[in-house]
Design a protein around this motif. Sequence first.
Motif, PDB file in Angstrom:
ATOM      1  N   PRO A   1       0.809  -1.224   0.000  1.00  0.00           N
ATOM      2  CA  PRO A   1       0.000   0.000   0.000  1.00  0.00           C
ATOM      3  C   PRO A   1       0.844   1.278   0.000  1.00  0.00           C
ATOM      4  CG  PRO A   1      -0.222  -1.206   2.090  1.00  0.00           C
ATOM      5  CD  PRO A   1       0.559  -2.077   1.164  1.00  0.00           C
ATOM      6  N   GLU A   2       2.118   1.171   0.410  1.00  0.00           N
ATOM      7  CA  GLU A   2       3.001   2.349   0.394  1.00  0.00           C
ATOM      8  C   GLU A   2       3.371   2.735  -1.036  1.00  0.00           C
ATOM      9  OE1 GLU A   2       4.256   3.888   3.400  1.00  0.00           O
ATOM     10  OE2 GLU A   2       2.599   2.679   4.178  1.00  0.00           O
ATOM     11  N   GLU A   3       3.374   1.738  -1.920  1.00  0.00           N
ATOM     12  CA  GLU A   3       3.807   2.006  -3.299  1.00  0.00           C
ATOM     13  C   GLU A   3       2.614   2.386  -4.172  1.00  0.00           C
ATOM     14  OE1 GLU A   3       6.896  -0.178  -5.091  1.00  0.00           O
ATOM     15  OE2 GLU A   3       7.580  -1.056  -3.203  1.00  0.00           O
ATOM     16  N   THR A   4       2.093   3.583  -3.896  1.00  0.00           N
ATOM     17  CA  THR A   4       0.881   4.013  -4.590  1.00  0.00           C
ATOM     18  C   THR A   4       1.128   4.264  -6.082  1.00  0.00           C
ATOM     19  OG1 THR A   4       1.363   6.256  -3.866  1.00  0.00           O
ATOM     20  CG2 THR A   4      -0.228   5.034  -2.562  1.00  0.00           C
ATOM     21  N   ASP A   5       2.397   4.513  -6.449  1.00  0.00           N
ATOM     22  CA  ASP A   5       2.663   4.723  -7.882  1.00  0.00           C
ATOM     23  C   ASP A   5       2.548   3.415  -8.668  1.00  0.00           C
ATOM     24  OD1 ASP A   5       4.935   3.811  -6.544  1.00  0.00           O
ATOM     25  OD2 ASP A   5       6.275   4.565  -8.098  1.00  0.00           O
ATOM     26  N   GLN A   6       2.442   2.295  -7.935  1.00  0.00           N
ATOM     27  CA  GLN A   6       2.247   0.992  -8.591  1.00  0.00           C
ATOM     28  C   GLN A   6       0.763   0.617  -8.685  1.00  0.00           C
ATOM     29  OE1 GLN A   6       4.873  -1.095  -9.871  1.00  0.00           O
ATOM     30  NE2 GLN A   6       5.807   0.921  -9.645  1.00  0.00           N
TER      31      GLN A   6
END
Length: 225
Positions: free
Chosen positions: A64-69
Amino acid sequence: MQIVYFPHPALRFKSADIRQIDNNLRTVVRRMFELMYEANGIGLAANQIGLPLRVFVMNLAADPEETDQEFVFINPQITNRKGSDVAEEGCLSIPKLYADVRRPSDVQIEAFDLDGQLFEMSLDDLPARVVQHELDHLDGVMFTDKVIESQRKDVEPVLNVFEETLRQAQAAKAYLSDDELLNTLREIAAAGGVPGSFLEETVAPPQADVPASLLRARKGRGEAE
Ligand code: ZN
């Protein structure tokens, strides 16, 4: 909103095109990401939460931290496919079952995002596999329908446990009947949008307890879609 499990009728329902992108849809998409992360998944289709509309989400990082994914695919269409590849798949609607599936290795997909913008992606390897798995969901197709011949015998007993679990809950009136579920699915599909009632709390779908002896050992990292 919760993930539903095989053989919930939403999973065999051909999902309808989305006609408007509104706040209800945005709420659902946010919840789909949350449910996907909670289940350690990398993709989730709307009918996997009982919503028969053509949208799926993906985050290959499962983080969830990697919102750019994070990617949202609304009314997606595969415009080109080529190559062929066998790899292991799992599904959040049949937890703990993993098996090999042959699919085209390269695909081109176009879809709308949450801003209503059309976009196109050329994908190979894992992302190509994920979008094909999710698009199959929207058409009522499960990965277990496509498992390679030599592994089909391993899949059947697991599906039977899931089937028995749902039927027992329905017989005990602890969960909605297929007819009741289908009525709701047809109403939502006909509307082509997310009704406010869908955002309310619902009865949790029964969860199967599959004996470990029936489960194939997984080869990969155990991502599911
Ligand atoms: Zn799946």
